[in-house]
Design a protein around this motif. Sequence first.
Motif, PDB file in Angstrom:
ATOM      1  N   LEU A 187      45.303  43.034  30.950  1.00  0.00           N
ATOM      2  CA  LEU A 187      44.114  42.593  31.678  1.00  0.00           C
ATOM      3  C   LEU A 187      44.478  41.992  33.030  1.00  0.00           C
ATOM      4  O   LEU A 187      43.779  42.196  34.027  1.00  0.00           O
ATOM      5  CB  LEU A 187      43.340  41.568  30.847  1.00  0.00           C
ATOM      6  CG  LEU A 187      42.425  42.135  29.765  1.00  0.00           C
ATOM      7  CD1 LEU A 187      41.966  41.031  28.827  1.00  0.00           C
ATOM      8  CD2 LEU A 187      41.220  42.825  30.387  1.00  0.00           C
ATOM      9  N   CYS A 188      45.565  41.251  33.068  1.00  0.00           N
ATOM     10  CA  CYS A 188      46.018  40.648  34.324  1.00  0.00           C
ATOM     11  C   CYS A 188      46.302  41.735  35.363  1.00  0.00           C
ATOM     12  O   CYS A 188      45.915  41.613  36.532  1.00  0.00           O
ATOM     13  CB  CYS A 188      47.263  39.808  34.061  1.00  0.00           C
ATOM     14  SG  CYS A 188      47.724  38.728  35.424  1.00  0.00           S
ATOM     15  N   ASP A 189      46.944  42.812  34.935  1.00  0.00           N
ATOM     16  CA  ASP A 189      47.232  43.922  35.848  1.00  0.00           C
ATOM     17  C   ASP A 189      45.945  44.602  36.314  1.00  0.00           C
ATOM     18  O   ASP A 189      45.813  44.972  37.491  1.00  0.00           O
ATOM     19  CB  ASP A 189      48.142  44.944  35.162  1.00  0.00           C
ATOM     20  CG  ASP A 189      49.557  44.425  34.961  1.00  0.00           C
ATOM     21  OD1 ASP A 189      49.940  43.472  35.676  1.00  0.00           O
ATOM     22  OD2 ASP A 189      50.269  44.953  34.083  1.00  0.00           O
ATOM     23  N   LEU A 190      44.981  44.766  35.398  1.00  0.00           N
ATOM     24  CA  LEU A 190      43.710  45.398  35.763  1.00  0.00           C
ATOM     25  C   LEU A 190      42.922  44.525  36.737  1.00  0.00           C
ATOM     26  O   LEU A 190      42.334  45.017  37.698  1.00  0.00           O
ATOM     27  CB  LEU A 190      42.875  45.680  34.513  1.00  0.00           C
ATOM     28  CG  LEU A 190      43.378  46.795  33.594  1.00  0.00           C
ATOM     29  CD1 LEU A 190      42.462  46.950  32.394  1.00  0.00           C
ATOM     30  CD2 LEU A 190      43.476  48.112  34.346  1.00  0.00           C
ATOM     31  N   TRP A 191      42.895  43.224  36.483  1.00  0.00           N
ATOM     32  CA  TRP A 191      42.235  42.303  37.415  1.00  0.00           C
ATOM     33  C   TRP A 191      42.882  42.411  38.796  1.00  0.00           C
ATOM     34  O   TRP A 191      42.195  42.428  39.814  1.00  0.00           O
ATOM     35  CB  TRP A 191      42.358  40.867  36.907  1.00  0.00           C
ATOM     36  CG  TRP A 191      41.342  40.441  35.897  1.00  0.00           C
ATOM     37  CD1 TRP A 191      40.856  41.171  34.852  1.00  0.00           C
ATOM     38  CD2 TRP A 191      40.694  39.170  35.829  1.00  0.00           C
ATOM     39  NE1 TRP A 191      39.957  40.430  34.128  1.00  0.00           N
ATOM     40  CE2 TRP A 191      39.836  39.197  34.704  1.00  0.00           C
ATOM     41  CE3 TRP A 191      40.771  38.011  36.588  1.00  0.00           C
ATOM     42  CZ2 TRP A 191      39.052  38.107  34.334  1.00  0.00           C
ATOM     43  CZ3 TRP A 191      39.994  36.914  36.223  1.00  0.00           C
ATOM     44  CH2 TRP A 191      39.139  36.966  35.113  1.00  0.00           C
ATOM     45  N   SER A 192      44.203  42.465  38.812  1.00  0.00           N
ATOM     46  CA  SER A 192      44.930  42.546  40.080  1.00  0.00           C
ATOM     47  C   SER A 192      44.521  43.790  40.862  1.00  0.00           C
ATOM     48  O   SER A 192      44.283  43.736  42.071  1.00  0.00           O
ATOM     49  CB  SER A 192      46.437  42.557  39.809  1.00  0.00           C
ATOM     50  OG  SER A 192      47.165  42.782  40.992  1.00  0.00           O
ATOM     51  N   GLU A 193      44.413  44.934  40.156  1.00  0.00           N
ATOM     52  CA  GLU A 193      44.019  46.183  40.810  1.00  0.00           C
ATOM     53  C   GLU A 193      42.590  46.104  41.346  1.00  0.00           C
ATOM     54  O   GLU A 193      42.312  46.498  42.483  1.00  0.00           O
ATOM     55  CB  GLU A 193      44.118  47.342  39.815  1.00  0.00           C
ATOM     56  CG  GLU A 193      45.527  47.681  39.368  1.00  0.00           C
ATOM     57  CD  GLU A 193      45.518  48.764  38.304  1.00  0.00           C
ATOM     58  OE1 GLU A 193      44.501  49.490  38.215  1.00  0.00           O
ATOM     59  OE2 GLU A 193      46.505  48.886  37.563  1.00  0.00           O
ATOM     60  N   VAL A 194      41.686  45.600  40.514  1.00  0.00           N
ATOM     61  CA  VAL A 194      40.265  45.586  40.872  1.00  0.00           C
ATOM     62  C   VAL A 194      39.970  44.567  41.972  1.00  0.00           C
ATOM     63  O   VAL A 194      39.192  44.829  42.891  1.00  0.00           O
ATOM     64  CB  VAL A 194      39.408  45.298  39.618  1.00  0.00           C
ATOM     65  CG1 VAL A 194      37.958  45.033  39.993  1.00  0.00           C
ATOM     66  CG2 VAL A 194      39.496  46.466  38.643  1.00  0.00           C
ATOM     67  N   LEU A 195      40.619  43.398  41.898  1.00  0.00           N
ATOM     68  CA  LEU A 195      40.344  42.314  42.851  1.00  0.00           C
ATOM     69  C   LEU A 195      41.236  42.366  44.088  1.00  0.00           C
ATOM     70  O   LEU A 195      41.011  41.608  45.043  1.00  0.00           O
ATOM     71  CB  LEU A 195      40.518  40.956  42.160  1.00  0.00           C
ATOM     72  CG  LEU A 195      39.581  40.666  40.984  1.00  0.00           C
ATOM     73  CD1 LEU A 195      39.987  39.370  40.288  1.00  0.00           C
ATOM     74  CD2 LEU A 195      38.138  40.587  41.448  1.00  0.00           C
ATOM     75  N   CYS A 196      42.271  43.235  44.027  1.00  0.00           N
ATOM     76  CA  CYS A 196      43.221  43.358  45.150  1.00  0.00           C
ATOM     77  C   CYS A 196      43.917  42.028  45.442  1.00  0.00           C
ATOM     78  O   CYS A 196      43.999  41.574  46.597  1.00  0.00           O
ATOM     79  CB  CYS A 196      42.517  43.877  46.406  1.00  0.00           C
ATOM     80  SG  CYS A 196      41.817  45.526  46.214  1.00  0.00           S
ATOM     81  N   VAL A 197      44.378  41.385  44.377  1.00  0.00           N
ATOM     82  CA  VAL A 197      45.168  40.160  44.509  1.00  0.00           C
ATOM     83  C   VAL A 197      46.427  40.333  43.672  1.00  0.00           C
ATOM     84  O   VAL A 197      46.438  41.108  42.706  1.00  0.00           O
ATOM     85  CB  VAL A 197      44.388  38.910  44.034  1.00  0.00           C
ATOM     86  CG1 VAL A 197      43.154  38.691  44.881  1.00  0.00           C
ATOM     87  CG2 VAL A 197      44.025  39.015  42.560  1.00  0.00           C
ATOM     88  N   PRO A 198      47.511  39.639  44.001  1.00  0.00           N
ATOM     89  CA  PRO A 198      48.733  39.764  43.200  1.00  0.00           C
ATOM     90  C   PRO A 198      48.504  39.267  41.775  1.00  0.00           C
ATOM     91  O   PRO A 198      47.859  38.230  41.568  1.00  0.00           O
ATOM     92  CB  PRO A 198      49.739  38.869  43.941  1.00  0.00           C
ATOM     93  CG  PRO A 198      49.161  38.671  45.303  1.00  0.00           C
ATOM     94  CD  PRO A 198      47.687  38.731  45.148  1.00  0.00           C
TER      95      PRO A 198
END
Length: 364
Positions: A71-82
């Motif tokens: 989920l952390c990786d998916l959030w990173s992709e969607v939100l464009c944050v590290p």
Amino acid sequence: TLNDEEFITQLQAELTRVLPSYMLPHTVTVIAQWPMTVNGKVDQKALRDLATNTLLNKGIETPKTNMEKALCDLWSEVLCVPSSSLNMSDNFFEVGGNSLLLIKLLERLHAQIGTQVGVEAIYNAQTIREQAQILEGKNSVLPASVMGQYTGTRPTVFLIPGLLSTINLFSRFGAHLNEEGFDCVALRYKYERTLAGEVSSIEAHAQMLAEQALKYCGSQKVIICGHSYGGAVAYELALILQQQNVDSEVVLLESYFEQSKYPSRVIENNELSAEVGITESEQLAIAREYAVCFENYFPSQKWHKPLFCVWASDAIFDAECFEESLKAKVTPQIISTVVNGNHISIFDEQNVTDLARFVRNMFL
């Protein structure tokens, strides 16, 4: 002169007094001066970046499970944050998310993890930790939902939906109770329309909701209103809260225990399903759990206070017959009223005023 922390505390208290809960800001950041563009206007982008950085610069709590990592990786992709900047307790909407990005996140979940969780479940579980718990099947309840303005100083009404309805059924009821002088909190199931495979008993289900309810139990009385199946959960929840020294009352809203023992006035099997718009497959899944958990349920402990009941004028079961059973087995003190409508339409605008007035007259 107030320091920043005192100012924020006073501001949040004032906003809570004048705004409904859904309009309250999650965080407040104090700045020394407005950032300006070279043209002398307030720099909106700099303000957004400042707010985001304030949230992201907190101490980082790293993912502990494979689901949290995914989920952390998916959030990173969607939100464009590290991904390294994301906390497990960060709120999706506070770190740059919005409704469109939430849909995008859900699409990625379906594609990469294979889950079929609904948008409402993800919308109401807004942190990585909460979403992971739902996807891992560890969390059988969604976060409680405050309905309208919440003060924390008025009697609290907990609203528990039945298996064939969601908390949306309570929207008018909650609004009227707010106007009558109550704080209202809806306690919700994991997937609001089905509990198949999620709980083994009504008592266990009440225990799951108790953790949410206790967060809103102060010195004021609490009134637990349960509709249909939710009435059984409400009764068991009240027993749990009483053990925690919480002054509790129970209101059964069209909730009949041991249904197989009472004459039914409605023969059409799909009446309720049609009214709440569920599919045939959903109806079958709900019916299986309904049969196991509810049809033969009856409280194992007596209630040593008055029990409040609301029946529909076009009730499914014989309310008088059921009341006699309650008096004999649960408590001799039954206080009831009849509201126009059927099992669902008692919550319609033309009927819900009488419903809210009954609660007010009994508890204020």
